[in-house]
Enzyme design. Structure first.
Site, PDB file in Angstrom:
ATOM      1  N   GLU A 161      41.606  45.255  41.959  1.00 12.08           N
ATOM      2  CA  GLU A 161      43.002  45.522  41.590  1.00 12.08           C
ATOM      3  C   GLU A 161      43.263  46.969  41.188  1.00 12.08           C
ATOM      4  O   GLU A 161      43.827  47.240  40.130  1.00 12.08           O
ATOM      5  CB  GLU A 161      43.440  44.552  40.474  1.00 12.08           C
ATOM      6  CG  GLU A 161      43.309  43.099  40.893  1.00 12.08           C
ATOM      7  CD  GLU A 161      43.712  42.102  39.819  1.00 12.08           C
ATOM      8  OE1 GLU A 161      44.127  42.517  38.721  1.00 12.08           O
ATOM      9  OE2 GLU A 161      43.595  40.882  40.072  1.00 12.08           O
ATOM     10  N   ASN A 202      38.649  44.150  46.117  1.00 10.74           N
ATOM     11  CA  ASN A 202      39.338  42.864  45.947  1.00 10.74           C
ATOM     12  C   ASN A 202      40.706  43.085  45.297  1.00 10.74           C
ATOM     13  O   ASN A 202      40.810  43.817  44.307  1.00 10.74           O
ATOM     14  CB  ASN A 202      38.457  41.991  45.017  1.00 10.74           C
ATOM     15  CG  ASN A 202      38.865  40.535  44.957  1.00 10.74           C
ATOM     16  OD1 ASN A 202      38.957  39.871  45.991  1.00 10.74           O
ATOM     17  ND2 ASN A 202      39.078  40.023  43.749  1.00 10.74           N
ATOM     18  N   HIS A 238      46.599  34.660  45.700  1.00 11.68           N
ATOM     19  CA  HIS A 238      47.342  33.898  44.681  1.00 11.68           C
ATOM     20  C   HIS A 238      48.771  33.779  45.211  1.00 11.68           C
ATOM     21  O   HIS A 238      49.564  34.716  45.087  1.00 11.68           O
ATOM     22  CB  HIS A 238      47.307  34.613  43.330  1.00 11.68           C
ATOM     23  CG  HIS A 238      45.954  34.587  42.689  1.00 11.68           C
ATOM     24  ND1 HIS A 238      45.327  33.421  42.328  1.00 11.68           N
ATOM     25  CD2 HIS A 238      45.101  35.590  42.364  1.00 11.68           C
ATOM     26  CE1 HIS A 238      44.138  33.695  41.792  1.00 11.68           C
ATOM     27  NE2 HIS A 238      43.978  35.004  41.815  1.00 11.68           N
ATOM     28  N   GLU A 268      40.419  34.131  45.947  1.00 10.68           N
ATOM     29  CA  GLU A 268      40.949  33.495  44.732  1.00 10.68           C
ATOM     30  C   GLU A 268      42.126  32.582  45.076  1.00 10.68           C
ATOM     31  O   GLU A 268      43.092  32.474  44.313  1.00 10.68           O
ATOM     32  CB  GLU A 268      41.388  34.560  43.711  1.00 10.68           C
ATOM     33  CG  GLU A 268      40.311  35.592  43.404  1.00 10.68           C
ATOM     34  CD  GLU A 268      40.645  36.549  42.261  1.00 10.68           C
ATOM     35  OE1 GLU A 268      41.644  36.313  41.553  1.00 10.68           O
ATOM     36  OE2 GLU A 268      39.905  37.527  42.080  1.00 10.68           O
ATOM     37  N   ASP A 270      45.025  30.148  45.530  1.00 14.17           N
ATOM     38  CA  ASP A 270      45.769  29.003  45.007  1.00 14.17           C
ATOM     39  C   ASP A 270      47.214  29.147  45.471  1.00 14.17           C
ATOM     40  O   ASP A 270      47.658  30.239  45.791  1.00 14.17           O
ATOM     41  CB  ASP A 270      45.649  28.815  43.478  1.00 14.17           C
ATOM     42  CG  ASP A 270      45.840  30.074  42.657  1.00 14.17           C
ATOM     43  OD1 ASP A 270      46.501  31.022  43.138  1.00 14.17           O
ATOM     44  OD2 ASP A 270      45.352  30.111  41.510  1.00 14.17           O
TER      45      ASP A 270
END
Ligand SMILES: *[C@@H]1O[C@H](CO)[C@@H](O)[C@H](O)[C@H]1NC(C)=O
Ligand SMILES: *[C@@H]1O[C@H](CO)[C@@H](O)[C@H](O)[C@H]1NC(C)=O
Ligand SMILES: *[C@@H]1O[C@H](CO)[C@@H](O)[C@H](O)[C@H]1NC(C)=O
Ligand SMILES: *[C@@H]1O[C@H](CO)[C@@H](O)[C@H](O)[C@H]1NC(C)=O
Length: 354
Positions: A161, A202, A238, A268, A270
């Protein structure tokens, strides 16, 4: 492709580390997410988990089932705050528990994360640094942590990030002190400490936000022009129901990175519901959104796998981080499988290569 995937695993020493090539054959048995991903030519289907989940027997019965999950990311326990809470005081107790569990069960580990602006100890976040002192502390952190887990990590999220939504660099302590040079510095230290782990950049919203995607491409080019090794880019994914790009756009975005010689992964995943409780229509849309993401990985040969950020709503980070959102996972809080789980199984069964 499945054979190639196994050859890559062999080459990276993971099967040797697991001790017995037969374990890989067992991973391909059954009809769980991981075994079906492997049968479709990918390396893994994984999930985030951590020590806080270990005393939940229903949870553990699912994560230790190699048919369901072959790869694990420690949700918190490898972050700087935990591994070096005070200068030069390293603590691996918590992350070792995760690594041991995964290793003893013959599963794989994605290691996460070395240089991130968040979940930092106070001494880093609020220290007064010069470029020389911060680069020494950052390098020592990376060297110690990566050396401790050398040979155990399929991949490391080296830098996490670093970008704002507009693709410029985030004003982290690292960027403010060192400029963009903190990135090659971090990757070089990680490469020196574990030559076998794949080294990843990432970030989130790379799937949805073109300016940020362009920033990530510039990070890759920065490293490559600096002759610094980067092996992969992690798309956190996400996402939210009805705000997930279509499969073809997702695949096109992944290909911009594989065109630079990298592998990619969803790290990650979701897909949050934006109105709770969700309607039947929203549950069905969530299933289509999960299929779009996993399908795009199937469509791109160098997409190696998919990791979900917890597999059950019981332990999802979403409701706390985004009040009003939730129910983002493949399994409900009571561990029943949701339509999104069944849709992924159907997708993957249709893509079986053998
Ligand atoms: C593979 O699965 C079989 C049957 O469940 C079991 O007997 C065997 O010990 C497993 N082998 C490995 C290497 O895990
Ligand atoms: C492991 O998961 C697969 C796929 O859901 C299931 O068929 C199998 O029964 C599970 N094994 C155990 C021991 O629970
Ligand atoms: C740094 O200091 C600020 C202001 O005192 C505080 O709000 C923040 O929590 C501190 N950060 C960390 C990681 O300790
Ligand atoms: C490459 O990165 C290293 C480490 O940050 C830095 O010292 C060096 O100046 C960089 N070289 C170029 C050509 O940017």
């Amino acid at each position: 492709m499945a054979r190639l995937a196994r050859a890559l695993l062999m080459a990276s020493g993971l099967l040797l580390a697991a001790g017995r090539p037969a374990a890989a054959q067992n991973q391909t048995q059954g009809e769980g997410l991981h075994s079906l991903m492997v049968a479709a030519g990918k390396l893994y289907f994984g999930t985030a988990m951590d020590t806080g989940n270990f005393n939940d027997p229903a949870y553990m019965a699912i994560v230790t089932n190699k048919s369901e999950f072959g790869m694990f990311t420690p949700e918190n326990s490898m972050k700087w705050q935990v591994t070096e809470p005070q200068l030069d005081k390293f603590s691996f107790t918590q992350a070792d528990e995760v690594a041991q569990k995964v290793k003893s069960n013959g599963q794989m580990l994605r290691c996460h994360t070395l240089v991130w602006y968040s979940q930092l100890p106070t001494f880093v976040a609020n220290g007064s640094w010069t470029p020389a002192t911060l680069s020494a502390v950052m390098t020592a952190h990376i060297t110690n942590v990566v050396t401790h887990y050398a040979g155990q990590c399929y991949a490391w999220d080296v830098v996490n990030e670093a970008l704002n939504e507009d693709g410029t660099f985030r004003q982290s302590v690292f960027f403010q002190t060192l400029g963009s040079a903190f990135i090659p510095l971090a990757f070089r230290a990680a490469a020196a400490a574990d030559p076998r782990a794949k080294l990843y950049y990432n970030d989130f919203n790379l799937e949805t936000t073109p300016a940020k995607t362009a920033g990530a491409l510039r990070i890759v080019q920065l490293l490559q022009s600096n002759k610094t090794r980067i092996d992969g880019v992690g798309f956190q994914a996400h996402l939210a129901v009805n705000h997930t790009p279509p499969r073809t756009s997702l695949a096109a975005t992944l290909r911009r990175f594989t065109a630079l010689g990298l592998e990619v992964a969803y790290t990650e995943l979701d897909v949050a519901q934006t109105a709770l409780p969700e309607s039947a229509a929203a549950l069905a849309q969530q299933a289509r959104d999960y299929v779009a993401v996993v399908g795009s990985c199937l469509d791109v040969p160098r997409c190696v796998g998919v990791t979900v950020w917890q597999f059950t709503d019981k332990f999802s980070w979403v409701p706390a981080a985004f009040p009003g959102r939730g129910e983002a996972c493949l399994f409900a809080s009571d561990y029943s499988r949701k339509p999104a789980y069944d849709a992924l199984v159907a997708l993957l069964r249709g893509r079986r290569l053998r």
